[in-house]
Each structure stands twice: as C-alpha cells, then as structure tokens.
Design a protein around this motif. Structure first.
Motif, mmCIF file in Angstrom:
data_model
loop_
_atom_site.group_PDB
_atom_site.id
_atom_site.type_symbol
_atom_site.label_atom_id
_atom_site.label_comp_id
_atom_site.label_asym_id
_atom_site.label_seq_id
_atom_site.Cartn_x
_atom_site.Cartn_y
_atom_site.Cartn_z
ATOM 1 N N UNK A 54 0.825 -1.203 0.000
ATOM 2 C CA UNK A 54 0.000 0.000 0.000
ATOM 3 C C UNK A 54 0.860 1.254 0.000
ATOM 4 N N UNK A 55 1.913 1.256 0.784
ATOM 5 C CA UNK A 55 2.816 2.404 0.796
ATOM 6 C C UNK A 55 3.488 2.612 -0.547
ATOM 7 N N UNK A 56 3.868 1.520 -1.186
ATOM 8 C CA UNK A 56 4.479 1.621 -2.512
ATOM 9 C C UNK A 56 3.503 2.207 -3.524
ATOM 10 N N UNK A 57 2.280 1.742 -3.501
ATOM 11 C CA UNK A 57 1.270 2.250 -4.426
ATOM 12 C C UNK A 57 0.997 3.728 -4.169
ATOM 13 N N UNK A 58 0.924 4.110 -2.908
ATOM 14 C CA UNK A 58 0.634 5.512 -2.606
ATOM 15 C C UNK A 58 1.790 6.428 -2.991
#
Length: 95
Positions: A54-58
């Motif tokens: 999720x952090x990577x996508x954000x």
C-alpha cells in the motif's frame, strides 16, 4: 488539501506497520478481528506485507500514472498488497 491527504496516508501506513509488528512479535490482533483470527503471527506478516504494498502504491501512484517508468513498480506494489491480503485471509478461520 494535499498535505492533509498525505498526512492521512502516512498515518494509515504507520498504523498498519505498528499493528503488523504487534501481531508478529506478541501475537496481538486488534479487538475487531480477534475472534476470527486463528494464527495471529501469520496475520501480522500479512498486515506488514500489505502495508508495504500500500505504501508503494501511494508513493509511486503520483508519478504520471502507470505509463511512466514507475509503472512496473506501481503494479508490483499492487501485487504485494494483494499477497498481504491473501496472507491475512489464510490466517482467519473459515466462515
């Protein structure tokens, strides 16, 4: 407004990481999920993996969309997020 959204996103990622670390180290699961989770350590690993995705996508979602040079990393982050969700589902009891 952008600062509020970024602050909220950072808070969500940090909270997920803290909950995942608590699940892995001491086997703690938040009260809203403690009745369904049979394997809290696996659930904690799933939370950590999905939080990383999720952090990577954000972070990478802001760089000109999936057609940019970061597109492969963006889709990899989504795949990592889904793998983490699958680990969380495997840690729960069947309905």
């Amino acid at each position: 407004m952008y600062e509020v959204l970024v602050g909220t996103a950072v808070a969500v990622v940090v909270a997920g990481a803290v909950i995942g670390i608590a699940g892995v180290t001491v086997g703690w699961v938040p009260p809203w999920g403690s009745r369904r989770v049979l394997r809290p350590r696996l659930w904690g690993y799933g939370t950590l993996v999905s939080t990383a995705g999720l952090g990577t996508v954000m972070i990478l979602g802001n760089f000109e969309g999936p057609s940019s040079a970061y597109g492969a990393l963006l889709f990899t982050g989504m795949a990592v997020f889904l793998v983490g969700l699958c680990l969380q589902v495997l840690a729960q009891r069947a309905p």
